[in-house]
Write an enzyme that holds these catalytic residues in place. Sequence first.
Site, PDB file in Angstrom:
ATOM      1  N   ARG A   6       0.875  -1.180   0.000  1.00  0.00           N
ATOM      2  CA  ARG A   6       0.000   0.000   0.000  1.00  0.00           C
ATOM      3  C   ARG A   6       0.910   1.226   0.000  1.00  0.00           C
ATOM      4  O   ARG A   6       1.423   1.625   1.031  1.00  0.00           O
ATOM      5  CB  ARG A   6      -0.867  -0.056   1.267  1.00  0.00           C
ATOM      6  CG  ARG A   6      -2.068   0.859   1.248  1.00  0.00           C
ATOM      7  CD  ARG A   6      -2.585   1.040   2.654  1.00  0.00           C
ATOM      8  NE  ARG A   6      -1.703   1.883   3.421  1.00  0.00           N
ATOM      9  CZ  ARG A   6      -1.460   1.776   4.725  1.00  0.00           C
ATOM     10  NH1 ARG A   6      -2.022   0.839   5.447  1.00  0.00           N
ATOM     11  NH2 ARG A   6      -0.638   2.611   5.324  1.00  0.00           N
ATOM     12  N   HIS A   8      -3.530   4.470   4.492  1.00  0.00           N
ATOM     13  CA  HIS A   8      -4.626   3.495   4.606  1.00  0.00           C
ATOM     14  C   HIS A   8      -5.907   4.104   4.030  1.00  0.00           C
ATOM     15  O   HIS A   8      -6.587   3.515   3.191  1.00  0.00           O
ATOM     16  CB  HIS A   8      -4.820   3.096   6.069  1.00  0.00           C
ATOM     17  CG  HIS A   8      -6.046   2.292   6.302  1.00  0.00           C
ATOM     18  ND1 HIS A   8      -6.163   0.989   5.886  1.00  0.00           N
ATOM     19  CD2 HIS A   8      -7.223   2.612   6.879  1.00  0.00           C
ATOM     20  CE1 HIS A   8      -7.373   0.540   6.204  1.00  0.00           C
ATOM     21  NE2 HIS A   8      -8.028   1.502   6.804  1.00  0.00           N
ATOM     22  N   TYR A  18       4.109   5.598  11.407  1.00  0.00           N
ATOM     23  CA  TYR A  18       4.414   4.213  11.804  1.00  0.00           C
ATOM     24  C   TYR A  18       5.295   3.437  10.821  1.00  0.00           C
ATOM     25  O   TYR A  18       5.581   2.274  11.056  1.00  0.00           O
ATOM     26  CB  TYR A  18       3.116   3.433  12.063  1.00  0.00           C
ATOM     27  CG  TYR A  18       2.107   3.467  10.923  1.00  0.00           C
ATOM     28  CD1 TYR A  18       2.247   2.624   9.828  1.00  0.00           C
ATOM     29  CD2 TYR A  18       1.039   4.345  10.948  1.00  0.00           C
ATOM     30  CE1 TYR A  18       1.331   2.662   8.784  1.00  0.00           C
ATOM     31  CE2 TYR A  18       0.112   4.388   9.905  1.00  0.00           C
ATOM     32  CZ  TYR A  18       0.265   3.539   8.829  1.00  0.00           C
ATOM     33  OH  TYR A  18      -0.623   3.588   7.804  1.00  0.00           O
TER      34      TYR A  18
END
Length: 376
Positions: free
Chosen positions: A271, A275, A284
């Site tokens: 990805r 998100h 993160y």
Amino acid sequence: MTPPDDPALVRVLAADGTFAPTPGAERYLPLIDALADSELETFYRDMVVVRAFDRQATNLQRQGQLALWPPSFGQEAAQVGSARAARPQDHLFPSYREHVVCTIRGVDPIDIIRLMRGLTHGGWDPTDPKNGNTRIYTLVLGSQTLHAAGFGMGLVFDKRTATGDPEKDEALIVYYGDGSSSQGDVHEAMVFAASYRAPQVFFLQNNHWAISVPVSTQSRTPLFQRAAGYGMPSIQVDGNDVLASYAVTKTALDEARAGGGPRAIEALTYRMGAHTTSDDPTKYRTSDEEESWARRDPIARMHAYLRARGASDEFFAGVEEDAAAYADDVRIRTNALGDLDREVMFGHVYSEPHPLIDEQRRWLADYEASFEGGKA
Ligand SMILES: Cc1ncc(C[n+]2csc(CCOP(=O)(O)OP(=O)(O)O)c2C)c(N)n1
């Protein structure tokens, strides 16, 4: 630590676009040889167009036109290859990020936009022939795998599959992610699909992140290996290689429609974006990781392959123009969508009038009337 790739991983195109099949890809090469130049170009066009659409939708969300957008940036090859492998009679059960799967099957991109704008509960009618047997998005992780298993069992009961006629026999693909693979629903779906020999392909896009949770937290074993516990053949494919994704899915679908029972595919991808538009991945994950996957970009890979086969500058420029026009058209139609019809919120909750819904409807009307001009 991410579990290591399987030695039998299926990859046809190396990250730089050279034709370099892995040993695991050997059995799939006839399917790839059979593809016409026009089909290879369609795969590429699909990926470039959806990336432009995806960028446009992200911008529209930032401009306040959409409530939310889940980008498919980086996952184009897994999605295009698998969707192009399906036959017209097949059924596709997306999760919520498979925009190009839907549009390849005929769903109007504005219907995905309407959903993410909050104008509709469902998005489109899966039974309308123009939508190519594409089920609606589901945000409840993994639940679509159960819907698909039930549907696949129905195909078996109704003898719409495994009759020996691949032109008519129906099969289905259900899409889900590495995070969803931890949901109980997915495991129940695998039990039922395997027990009833449903003609079902479990297509897992391992994009390495479930929002901020890395796949290494989800599993101690490569995810495709779990299928063995259900008695289901499975395979790992380079999901950033559109040709490998196509050939592996086509084979799995045809084996399933012939009565072989369900199959599981784990497509390794990434990805590349957030998100959703509510997420900030810099919190993160590292830029080193992002850069290493940028070097495996699925579109750049196919671009290099087609270029080496002799595709012209005119072809590439034409695709860019088409993609820009497609995204412009989506923007223009989004800006013309207008406001929510309030009745949509209340109309489909119960099949019959309900006092609680009536009360909520009245509350909203009073609330809106409290603003100057009568509208919030
Ligand atoms: C049953 C359920 N639990 C939690 C959530 C919240 N949630 C939404 S997306 C997501 C991560 C999903 O990750 P993955 O399945 O890998 O798919 P991806 O979004 O990466 O495509 C979570 C936990 C949800 N929508 N449904």
